[in-house]
Motif scaffolding. Structure first.
Motif, PDB file in Angstrom:
ATOM      1  N   ALA A   1      -9.015 -10.359  -0.309  1.00 32.52           N
ATOM      2  CA  ALA A   1      -9.951  -9.783   0.656  1.00 32.52           C
ATOM      3  C   ALA A   1     -11.296  -9.508   0.003  1.00 32.52           C
ATOM      4  O   ALA A   1     -12.361  -9.750   0.590  1.00 32.52           O
ATOM      5  CB  ALA A   1      -9.366  -8.503   1.239  1.00 32.52           C
ATOM      6  N   ARG A   2     -11.265  -8.990  -1.212  1.00 37.32           N
ATOM      7  CA  ARG A   2     -12.508  -8.672  -1.934  1.00 37.32           C
ATOM      8  C   ARG A   2     -13.355  -9.936  -2.121  1.00 37.32           C
ATOM      9  O   ARG A   2     -14.577  -9.912  -1.912  1.00 37.32           O
ATOM     10  CB  ARG A   2     -12.165  -8.047  -3.285  1.00 37.32           C
ATOM     11  N   ALA A   3     -12.733 -11.017  -2.508  1.00 35.47           N
ATOM     12  CA  ALA A   3     -13.472 -12.259  -2.755  1.00 35.47           C
ATOM     13  C   ALA A   3     -14.076 -12.822  -1.472  1.00 35.47           C
ATOM     14  O   ALA A   3     -15.135 -13.446  -1.500  1.00 35.47           O
ATOM     15  CB  ALA A   3     -12.546 -13.292  -3.397  1.00 35.47           C
TER      16      ALA A   3
ATOM     17  N   GLY B   1       0.801  -1.211   0.000  1.00 31.82           N
ATOM     18  CA  GLY B   1       0.000   0.000   0.000  1.00 31.82           C
ATOM     19  C   GLY B   1       0.831   1.257   0.000  1.00 31.82           C
ATOM     20  O   GLY B   1       0.449   2.268   0.593  1.00 31.82           O
ATOM     21  N   ARG B   2       2.000   1.191  -0.690  1.00 33.48           N
ATOM     22  CA  ARG B   2       2.912   2.343  -0.757  1.00 33.48           C
ATOM     23  C   ARG B   2       3.293   2.849   0.629  1.00 33.48           C
ATOM     24  O   ARG B   2       3.310   4.041   0.908  1.00 33.48           O
ATOM     25  CB  ARG B   2       2.296   3.470  -1.576  1.00 33.48           C
ATOM     26  N   GLY B   3       3.560   1.909   1.527  1.00 33.66           N
ATOM     27  CA  GLY B   3       4.013   2.258   2.864  1.00 33.66           C
ATOM     28  C   GLY B   3       2.912   2.343   3.897  1.00 33.66           C
ATOM     29  O   GLY B   3       3.188   2.557   5.084  1.00 33.66           O
TER      30      GLY B   3
ATOM     31  N   GLY C   1       0.222 -10.035  -2.705  1.00 35.52           N
ATOM     32  CA  GLY C   1       1.500 -10.735  -2.703  1.00 35.52           C
ATOM     33  C   GLY C   1       1.833 -11.293  -1.337  1.00 35.52           C
ATOM     34  O   GLY C   1       2.325 -12.421  -1.204  1.00 35.52           O
ATOM     35  N   ALA C   2       1.547 -10.514  -0.289  1.00 30.38           N
ATOM     36  CA  ALA C   2       1.780 -10.970   1.077  1.00 30.38           C
ATOM     37  C   ALA C   2       0.864 -12.136   1.431  1.00 30.38           C
ATOM     38  O   ALA C   2       1.285 -13.106   2.081  1.00 30.38           O
ATOM     39  CB  ALA C   2       1.563  -9.814   2.047  1.00 30.38           C
TER      40      ALA C   2
ATOM     41  N   CYS D   1      -3.934  -4.295   2.999  1.00 29.61           N
ATOM     42  CA  CYS D   1      -3.256  -3.006   2.937  1.00 29.61           C
ATOM     43  C   CYS D   1      -2.407  -2.945   1.676  1.00 29.61           C
ATOM     44  O   CYS D   1      -1.261  -2.493   1.710  1.00 29.61           O
ATOM     45  CB  CYS D   1      -2.390  -2.823   4.183  1.00 29.61           C
ATOM     46  N   GLY D   2      -2.977  -3.413   0.553  1.00 31.30           N
ATOM     47  CA  GLY D   2      -2.257  -3.397  -0.706  1.00 31.30           C
ATOM     48  C   GLY D   2      -2.961  -2.527  -1.727  1.00 31.30           C
ATOM     49  O   GLY D   2      -3.834  -1.725  -1.389  1.00 31.30           O
TER      50      GLY D   2
END
Length: 300
Positions: free
Chosen positions: A97-99, A14-16, A69-70, A90-91
């Motif tokens: 998570a959506r599914a 999530g860009r940090g 990826g995590a 947090c990506g």
């Protein structure tokens, strides 16, 4: 006896954003656990080793703070075990998570996870298993395995140093669209066999990939079956017309798109076609995948 938890933090997700909320997540989880182990690792092998050490000490659940990826890393460690997977997404894509219907807002997802810990809520999910690898260490996927155009876009995007963020995928898509060439493929399943010219083949344990694209819109995670989407021989111009419909799932109505359901899928074709699973590279064709019912326990 309370929970023994592992918290896998991927600070760059999530860009940090994951790094910024890691302390808050750890504090909330400590309040619910007898023991919380923070797991960070720069390599997948080290990550696997750390999780294995925690499992030997009685790990009950592995909570992931990160993106798809995590989650893919964690699935390799939790699949076919009694260790449950928890998720605070947090990506940038968050397709897993959506599914699962997990809130994509990290604060809301954390509250949902804490509630699941307090009430002991778990559910069993199917996973896809990539066969033909080391039987002792199979490769698993939770969302979609794909090959062809979409996998090529993913591979090209990974190779680009510029631009950053989602525009990298836009550029990769345009480059692959220009060089698009349908290839002969064989899709052999336990429910039938299809030999055709194809642009892409997607095997969905769940519906989404690519940050919310329902490539296999009818796929569900607990029915013991894959949904397979095959885009036939289309020109770049025609594929460009199909692509916008991917976001709504209506692409499956196009006469160039074939769908089927199966619990085992073998795909053979051009060995130069890359294969991606959960957005991560997974070799090249041919590939055989099997749906394993209830292979993963998830909190919530």
């Amino acid at each position: 006896m309370g929970w023994r938890l592992g918290l896998a933090v991927h600070p760059d997700s999530g860009r940090g954003a994951a790094a910024r909320i890691a302390g808050t997540v750890a504090e909330r989880l400590r309040a619910e656990a007898d023991h919380l182990e923070l797991i960070t690792a720069t390599s997948f092998e080290r990550f696997r080793q750390r999780v294995a050490e925690c499992r030997s000490a009685g790990l009950d659940a592995l909570v992931v703070l990160g993106g798809d990826g995590a989650v893919h890393r964690a699935v390799q460690c939790c699949a076919d075990t009694d260790v449950a997977l928890g998720l605070v997404p947090c990506g940038t894509g968050n397709d897993f998570a959506r599914a699962l219907g997990i809130p994509r807002d990290p604060s809301t997802a954390l509250a949902t996870l804490v509630s699941a810990l307090r009430h002991g809520r778990r559910r069993r999910l199917d996973l896809g298993r990539v066969d033909g690898t080391d039987p002792a260490e199979p490769r698993w996927f939770g969302t979609v395995l794909c090959t062809g155009f979409d996998a090529a876009v993913n591979a090209r995007a990974n190779s680009l140093r510029w631009p950053h963020g989602p525009h990298r995928y836009d550029l990769a898509l345009l480059r692959e669209l220009v060089s698009l060439r349908p290839r002969p493929v064989v899709v052999d399943t336990d429910t039938g066999r299809l030999t055709t010219q194809a642009t892409l083949v997607a095997v969905g344990n769940t519906a989404f990939y690519g940050g919310g694209i329902p490539i296999c819109p009818a796929a569900t995670y607990d029915d013991g079956m894959f949904d397979v989407t095959i885009v036939g021989p289309v020109s770049p111009w025609r594929l460009a017309r199909i692509l916008p419909r991917l976001r709504t799932g209506t692409h499956v109505r196009n006469p160039s798109v074939h769908t089927l359901r199966a619990s085992r899928v073998f795909v053979a074709g051009d060995p130069g076609w890359p294969v991606f699973a959960d957005g991560d590279p997974c070799g090249a064709l041919p590939v055989t995948v099997t749906c394993v019912p209830g292979a993963l326990s998830v909190l919530g």
